[in-house]
Scaffold this motif. Sequence first.
Motif, PDB file in Angstrom:
ATOM      1  N   PHE A  26       0.827  -1.205   0.000  1.00  0.00           N
ATOM      2  CA  PHE A  26       0.000   0.000   0.000  1.00  0.00           C
ATOM      3  C   PHE A  26       0.865   1.259   0.000  1.00  0.00           C
ATOM      4  O   PHE A  26       0.614   2.200  -0.766  1.00  0.00           O
ATOM      5  N   SER A 152      -6.915  -5.436  -2.067  1.00  0.00           N
ATOM      6  CA  SER A 152      -7.376  -4.333  -1.216  1.00  0.00           C
ATOM      7  C   SER A 152      -6.336  -3.225  -1.147  1.00  0.00           C
ATOM      8  O   SER A 152      -6.672  -2.035  -1.207  1.00  0.00           O
ATOM      9  N   SER A 155      -6.426  -1.317  -4.397  1.00  0.00           N
ATOM     10  CA  SER A 155      -7.623  -0.473  -4.502  1.00  0.00           C
ATOM     11  C   SER A 155      -7.529   0.743  -3.591  1.00  0.00           C
ATOM     12  O   SER A 155      -7.857   1.861  -3.994  1.00  0.00           O
ATOM     13  N   LEU A 156      -7.065   0.521  -2.357  1.00  0.00           N
ATOM     14  CA  LEU A 156      -6.964   1.636  -1.409  1.00  0.00           C
ATOM     15  C   LEU A 156      -5.928   2.656  -1.877  1.00  0.00           C
ATOM     16  O   LEU A 156      -6.150   3.866  -1.772  1.00  0.00           O
ATOM     17  N   VAL A 274     -13.498   2.055  -4.619  1.00  0.00           N
ATOM     18  CA  VAL A 274     -14.172   1.833  -3.331  1.00  0.00           C
ATOM     19  C   VAL A 274     -14.888   0.487  -3.339  1.00  0.00           C
ATOM     20  O   VAL A 274     -14.775  -0.307  -2.391  1.00  0.00           O
ATOM     21  N   LEU A 277     -12.380  -2.297  -3.183  1.00  0.00           N
ATOM     22  CA  LEU A 277     -11.802  -2.407  -1.843  1.00  0.00           C
ATOM     23  C   LEU A 277     -12.750  -3.147  -0.898  1.00  0.00           C
ATOM     24  O   LEU A 277     -12.339  -4.094  -0.199  1.00  0.00           O
TER      25      LEU A 277
END
Length: 422
Positions: A26, A152, A155-156, A274, A277
């Motif tokens: 991330f 995730s 996506s974040l 969103v 995620l």
Amino acid sequence: MNLALSAEKKERLAQRNILLFVIGKFISLSGASIYSFVIGLYILKVTGLGTSFALALVCASLPRILFGPIAGTIADKVNRKMIIIVSEVTSGLLMVFILIYGHFFGLPLVLLYLSEAILAITSTFFSVTASSTLASMAGEHNIQKAGSLNQSASSLAGIVGPLIAGILYAFLPIDLIVLLTAITFFGAGIIEYFIKFNLFENKSAPVQKERFFHSLAGGLRYLKENNLLFSLLKMAFWINFFFAGINVAIPYILNTTLNFSSQAYGTTAAMVSVGALVSSLIISRQKEHNQKIRMIRNGFLLLSLLVILIGIPPMLGSDSSMFNISYYLILLGLIGASIMIINIPIMVLIQRTTPNEMRGRIFGLVETISAAIAPLGMILFGLLLDYIPSFYVPYITGGAFLFIAVFSLSKLSEPAEAKLAG
């Protein structure tokens, strides 16, 4: 008792690996997203030319096509942890070089284009190697969880990166932003250093010494001889081609046909990330599904319906801003969720049906095919929008996804490896 304790400790290490991996990825993706976003705005501001901005996009995408198979082959021959750490450190050093050079000599466009290309190369090595190491890092029983959290993190970062970049660009000089991105890459590398990437690797398996091009050809040969993987790769080819049409049609429909404001468009477009995620987080907490082909087929059926619905308001000539914004906020969120319903089982199937020593090459080919076909799809559907009403594009792409779900997926049988989930 000792074996039970050993297994328990291994599981704790696996969960720690997954957590560190998700945090590191991330941070790294956010840094890359911030840099690319800011540099794109900077180039546009300096030149005022759309072609200059487009050239930056080409520099950021072309290396992924060229270096995908190379990165995959190297990932199968070299220590994967080293590749990931070197990728992060190289990206950080690149930012430091740009910071120093820019301070003394300014920022010529050639340097910015070159930096985008180098960052794309390091990103390709990172993403291919990271995908190929999930099973050996997290264990067979944690593949779905690791894969879902991996999605995730992506996506974040896709949500947070541009948001932070926009704020930073408005209030900070570009050299300070470059320094911050350097810190993100170095920070991600430090976090990833503590991951035990070979926790579940079979150390007794013989390591075959092959020449580079023989190894690359071996990956292609293995892929062609494996009916399931070859079918999944062909599917990824067409998915990316037709989804490129959606990526062209949505901005056109929202901005040109329905006259969304820039704020409304930005918020609505972010809903894809969103939805992805939320969906990936939900899937990460669920027990792995044995019927993955069925899950992929159901995801395609849902996606085809949702994509077709994109064309309804422009076809009906809807002029209610409140309705249109609410409609697309919900719809694009659901599209993002449905993409994860398809992507995660596909990634799990590839992980389960590919030997560890071949995973790098297979994921490298996936990266290359995904990156190669999207620009062609964007060009063709962009030209198509000049000659037909915009709402026809979602109908064409939605129909293509429906065809894939009904005909292509019906020919695939559930592989025996999927039963490992039970």
